[in-house]
Enzyme design. Structure first.
Site, PDB file in Angstrom:
ATOM      1  N   VAL A  71       0.858  -1.185   0.000  1.00  0.00           N
ATOM      2  CA  VAL A  71       0.000   0.000   0.000  1.00  0.00           C
ATOM      3  C   VAL A  71       0.891   1.231   0.000  1.00  0.00           C
ATOM      4  CG1 VAL A  71      -1.644   1.369   1.340  1.00  0.00           C
ATOM      5  CG2 VAL A  71      -1.952  -1.110   1.150  1.00  0.00           C
ATOM      6  N   ASP A  73       0.532   5.666  -0.916  1.00  0.00           N
ATOM      7  CA  ASP A  73      -0.226   6.842  -1.361  1.00  0.00           C
ATOM      8  C   ASP A  73      -1.714   6.551  -1.517  1.00  0.00           C
ATOM      9  OD1 ASP A  73       2.136   8.319  -1.450  1.00  0.00           O
ATOM     10  OD2 ASP A  73       2.511   7.796  -3.548  1.00  0.00           O
ATOM     11  N   GLY A  74      -2.287   5.818  -0.561  1.00  0.00           N
ATOM     12  CA  GLY A  74      -3.710   5.569  -0.564  1.00  0.00           C
ATOM     13  C   GLY A  74      -4.187   4.536  -1.561  1.00  0.00           C
ATOM     14  N   LYS A  79       2.304  -5.640  -8.289  1.00  0.00           N
ATOM     15  CA  LYS A  79       3.241  -5.325  -9.367  1.00  0.00           C
ATOM     16  C   LYS A  79       3.827  -6.598  -9.963  1.00  0.00           C
ATOM     17  CE  LYS A  79       7.307  -2.362 -10.128  1.00  0.00           C
ATOM     18  NZ  LYS A  79       8.209  -1.379  -9.455  1.00  0.00           N
ATOM     19  N   ALA A  80       3.927  -6.633 -11.285  1.00  0.00           N
ATOM     20  CA  ALA A  80       4.582  -7.738 -11.987  1.00  0.00           C
ATOM     21  C   ALA A  80       5.992  -7.312 -12.391  1.00  0.00           C
ATOM     22  CB  ALA A  80       3.777  -8.126 -13.216  1.00  0.00           C
ATOM     23  N   THR A  81       6.984  -8.089 -11.994  1.00  0.00           N
ATOM     24  CA  THR A  81       8.375  -7.809 -12.340  1.00  0.00           C
ATOM     25  C   THR A  81       9.015  -9.053 -12.946  1.00  0.00           C
ATOM     26  OG1 THR A  81       9.100  -8.343 -10.082  1.00  0.00           O
ATOM     27  CG2 THR A  81       8.639  -6.027 -10.587  1.00  0.00           C
ATOM     28  N   GLU A 134     -16.405 -20.497  -5.697  1.00  0.00           N
ATOM     29  CA  GLU A 134     -15.622 -19.372  -6.218  1.00  0.00           C
ATOM     30  C   GLU A 134     -16.529 -18.432  -7.002  1.00  0.00           C
ATOM     31  OE1 GLU A 134     -12.185 -18.648  -9.626  1.00  0.00           O
ATOM     32  OE2 GLU A 134     -12.164 -20.520  -8.484  1.00  0.00           O
ATOM     33  N   GLU A 139     -11.905 -10.531 -14.145  1.00  0.00           N
ATOM     34  CA  GLU A 139     -10.631 -10.929 -14.729  1.00  0.00           C
ATOM     35  C   GLU A 139     -10.486 -10.069 -15.990  1.00  0.00           C
ATOM     36  OE1 GLU A 139     -10.268 -15.641 -13.546  1.00  0.00           O
ATOM     37  OE2 GLU A 139     -11.435 -15.088 -15.317  1.00  0.00           O
ATOM     38  N   ARG A 171     -20.048 -24.316 -13.568  1.00  0.00           N
ATOM     39  CA  ARG A 171     -19.627 -22.924 -13.748  1.00  0.00           C
ATOM     40  C   ARG A 171     -20.479 -22.276 -14.830  1.00  0.00           C
ATOM     41  NH1 ARG A 171     -13.974 -22.766 -17.193  1.00  0.00           N
ATOM     42  NH2 ARG A 171     -14.239 -20.552 -16.742  1.00  0.00           N
TER      43      ARG A 171
END
Length: 275
Positions: A71, A73-74, A79-81, A134, A139, A171
């Site tokens: 978290v 800045d609010g 993140k994907a690295t 689920e 997505e 589903r």
């Protein structure tokens, strides 16, 4: 200054903004909505009493990591690295609620996607591949690497449910294209990486689920089997080399901090109680 959650702010329209304020649907007669504080957050800071980083992996190339979410800045961020020398080169993370909840309930979050070929998700789950309930509220892949999907996925709220009993899966999808929002909705036709989108679900009862997008009903499903479990709320970011995901992420995109991160501005969750 910390953002303050008040009953008035949750229930009234906010003036001078593009979209109406977050609020649940109209309660059935004799009932009222009550906020669930353990599943409501403005993300002024990381609240370890509410959230945990669940790190079980999807298939290759995903590698869930503690350091790839937080978290700042609010905003909650995931993140994907790139770990270029590893088989699991898509380093990412998952944030999951500690509290579980069951119908009748409503939850809504404000989310902006990473602009990479990956699923940016907001969902609820309890169980495993053999036994689980689920509900997938969202997505979204705003930058599919499969070129034939470029005119569809960036606008699509992909929603569905699973009720899995003894390995047998039921589903159904409730997908919605945001280009079908009402003509005066300012987020009609806006790609999910460009602006925050409001994603909601009213889990009405053991069989009926209504999804919402930017204040409007946006697809619904009805199960044959009953939902029986309390569910955790989850966000994560992941990729997989299949047409149903939009295709695998481009490795170089993971090096660009302007596009490799999804953000959640807030989440509000309610349950129905007698008046």
């Amino acid at each position: 200054m910390k953002k303050v959650i008040t009953t008035v702010a949750l229930l009234l329209l906010t003036a001078n903004i593009a979209v109406v304020a977050q609020r649940p649907p109209k309660a059935p007669e004799g009932m009222k909505w009550e906020i669930v504080s353990e599943l409501t957050d403005e993300f002024d800071d990381w609240d370890g009493k509410k959230w945990t980083k669940s790190l079980w992996n999807y298939g290759v190339p995903v590698q869930m990591c503690v350091g790839n979410s937080g978290v700042t800045d609010g905003k909650l961020w995931i993140k994907a690295t790139l770990d270029k020398d590893a088989e699991r080169w898509f380093k990412t993370s998952r944030v999951m609620s500690k509290k579980r909840i069951k119908f009748p309930m409503y939850t809504e979050c404000s989310m902006r996607t990473a602009h990479i070929s990956a699923f940016n998700t907001f969902w609820m789950n309890n169980g495993n591949s053999h036994e689980r309930d689920e509900i997938d509220m969202c997505e979204n892949n705003s930058k599919p690497s499969i070129k034939e999907q470029e005119n569809e996925r960036p606008y699509m709220l992909c929603s569905q449910y699973f009720v899995v009993v003894d390995g047998d899966t039921e589903r159904a999808h409730g997908n919605f294209d945001n280009r079908n929002l009402s003509a005066d909705n300012p987020l009609r036709g806006v790609k999910w990486n460009e602006e925050f989108q409001r994603i909601g679900v009213w889990w009405i009862d053991a069989n009926n689920i209504q999804f919402y997008l930017n204040g409007e009903p946006a697809g619904k499903v009805a199960s044959k089997r009953n939902f029986t479990r309390e569910l955790n709320i989850i966000w994560d970011l992941w990729t997989f080399d299949k047409p149903w995901t939009g295709g695998i992420a481009i490795k170089n995109d993971l090096l660009d901090d302007e596009i490799n991160t999804m953000y959640v501005d807030w989440i509000y969750t309610y349950r129905l109680v007698p008046e």
